[in-house]
Scaffold this active site. Sequence first.
Site, short mmCIF file in Angstrom:
data_model
loop_
_atom_site.label_atom_id
_atom_site.label_comp_id
_atom_site.label_asym_id
_atom_site.label_seq_id
_atom_site.Cartn_x
_atom_site.Cartn_y
_atom_site.Cartn_z
N ARG A 54 5.78 2.31 14.06
CA ARG A 54 5.52 3.59 13.93
C ARG A 54 6.09 4.31 15.32
NH1 ARG A 54 2.12 6.40 10.69
NH2 ARG A 54 1.54 4.41 9.69
N THR A 55 5.57 3.98 16.59
CA THR A 55 5.95 4.49 17.54
C THR A 55 7.64 4.30 17.98
OG1 THR A 55 3.69 4.26 18.53
CG2 THR A 55 5.32 4.61 20.02
N LYS A 83 9.56 -16.98 27.53
CA LYS A 83 9.91 -17.91 28.30
C LYS A 83 9.15 -17.75 29.58
CE LYS A 83 14.77 -18.14 26.81
NZ LYS A 83 15.85 -16.95 26.78
N ARG A 104 6.06 -0.37 25.81
CA ARG A 104 4.84 -0.38 24.96
C ARG A 104 4.38 -1.81 25.27
NH1 ARG A 104 1.57 2.23 20.98
NH2 ARG A 104 0.53 0.50 19.78
N HIS A 132 -1.70 6.57 25.95
CA HIS A 132 -0.78 6.70 24.87
C HIS A 132 -0.24 8.33 25.20
CE1 HIS A 132 1.92 5.96 21.91
NE2 HIS A 132 1.14 5.98 20.82
#
Lengths: 305, 154
Positions: A54-55, A83, A104, A132
């Site tokens: 969504r974001t 890695k 994010r 957020h």
Amino acid sequence: MSKLKGRSLVSITDYSKDDILKILDIAEEFEQNQRQDILRGHVIASLFFEPSTRTRLSFESAVQYLGGSIIGFASPDVSSVTKGESLKDTILTVSNYSDLIVMRNPLDGSARYASEVSPVPILNAGDGANQHPTQCLLDLYSIRKTQGSLDNIHIAMIGDLKYGRTVHSLVQALSLFGATFHFVSPDSLKMPSSVKTVVKNAGLEYHQYTDLTEVIPIADILYMTRIQGERFPDPLEYEKVKNAYILSNDMLDDSKETMKVLHPLPRVNEITEDVDDNPKAYYFQQAKNGIYIRQALIAAILGLK
Amino acid sequence: MNRRTELKVSAIRNGTVIDHIPAEVVYHVFGILNLDQTANQVYLGTNLDSKKLGKKGIIKISGKYFKDKEISKVALVAPNATLIEIKDYEVTKKENIHLPESVSTIVKCINPKCVTNNQNVPTSFTVTKDHKGNMKLFCKYCEKAMSQANLEFL
Ligand SMILES: [Zn+2]
């Protein structure tokens, strides 16, 4: 050109009242005229160390409406992160290829750290349970748009007020504008005292309730949130409260004419579907406003607005 | 100060005395000041009788003075400790140790999901007091608050 140029946005508290209003004004301009080719030749990195479709789509569509290009990854399993590369190394590498990094990351505080090591601005798209800020700005945009102003509104926040980061940020931001707060939650999920202190220090009022129906007639905004079962140490207690914080259409009868229902989405069952057709339901439009806010932030931080 | 205390304190010719340390945190103070790595003479007393604290500790470091920034970290665990500086057997400074405005690297963040506990990032906190006067440490990164009871030293 604004003071926002070149500055990272990690937490809503990084922005002053003027900064917030500036972003909302630019977002309004994008709502009027969404496609503007101002990002041509710019590259935006979109680094999603945990999936959030969504974001991510909202950011990526914001970039594309502005004519910019996107590089990055949608989850860590396709990147060098698996890695064992450090966050610092990933940020330093990607900053060589981009003008701005949208990130994010599941670690709390990762965005602040990234903003310290990165030579290009960081736009925080969620750092774990911490911040957020684009959600907060789209909430503010939605409130201003539906109420005409951010000043002196009565906002009721309902549900998990203890762990819900969106409501904490929103209280902090609205405290700059002089709101009255109505906090509705079960006893075990009350607003933390640190957040209530913000309200008090701003010289504002808050009231606490356990009964949702009490706030419906007085609210300008009903801000609904999810209550998650795993927040309760005792499953029996969850069973007792879970149905007490569900909004259905018949409950909206004595609400103000101009009242709007907001929700950060996704919802589970806290708003019944019969509310969706009520003109007071605003949560899908609220999510759409996120694109204008993200366009505004990218344009302002790159100094294009 | 009575004569006996004065004698005890003055037992070093030049250096620093930290008094009124709660007995249970004496070794924390030792660690905070990196006294395990000094070549100077260090005297450590603990479980001494104290009217104020019940049992107290005291640390004397010969031939060494501390910067405010170093000594203020002691206040994180011993908010009522006293700093005494001695020059040529004379007390030249005696004051309460004040809380620092910020703390880096010595304290661990309480939040297991904090970036400082998962990446090679030094911790950093601002120090404030809440409305009840209790010390709070705010993590610069994850923005969580910790009280004194939660402090864990690195
Ligand atoms: Zn932290």
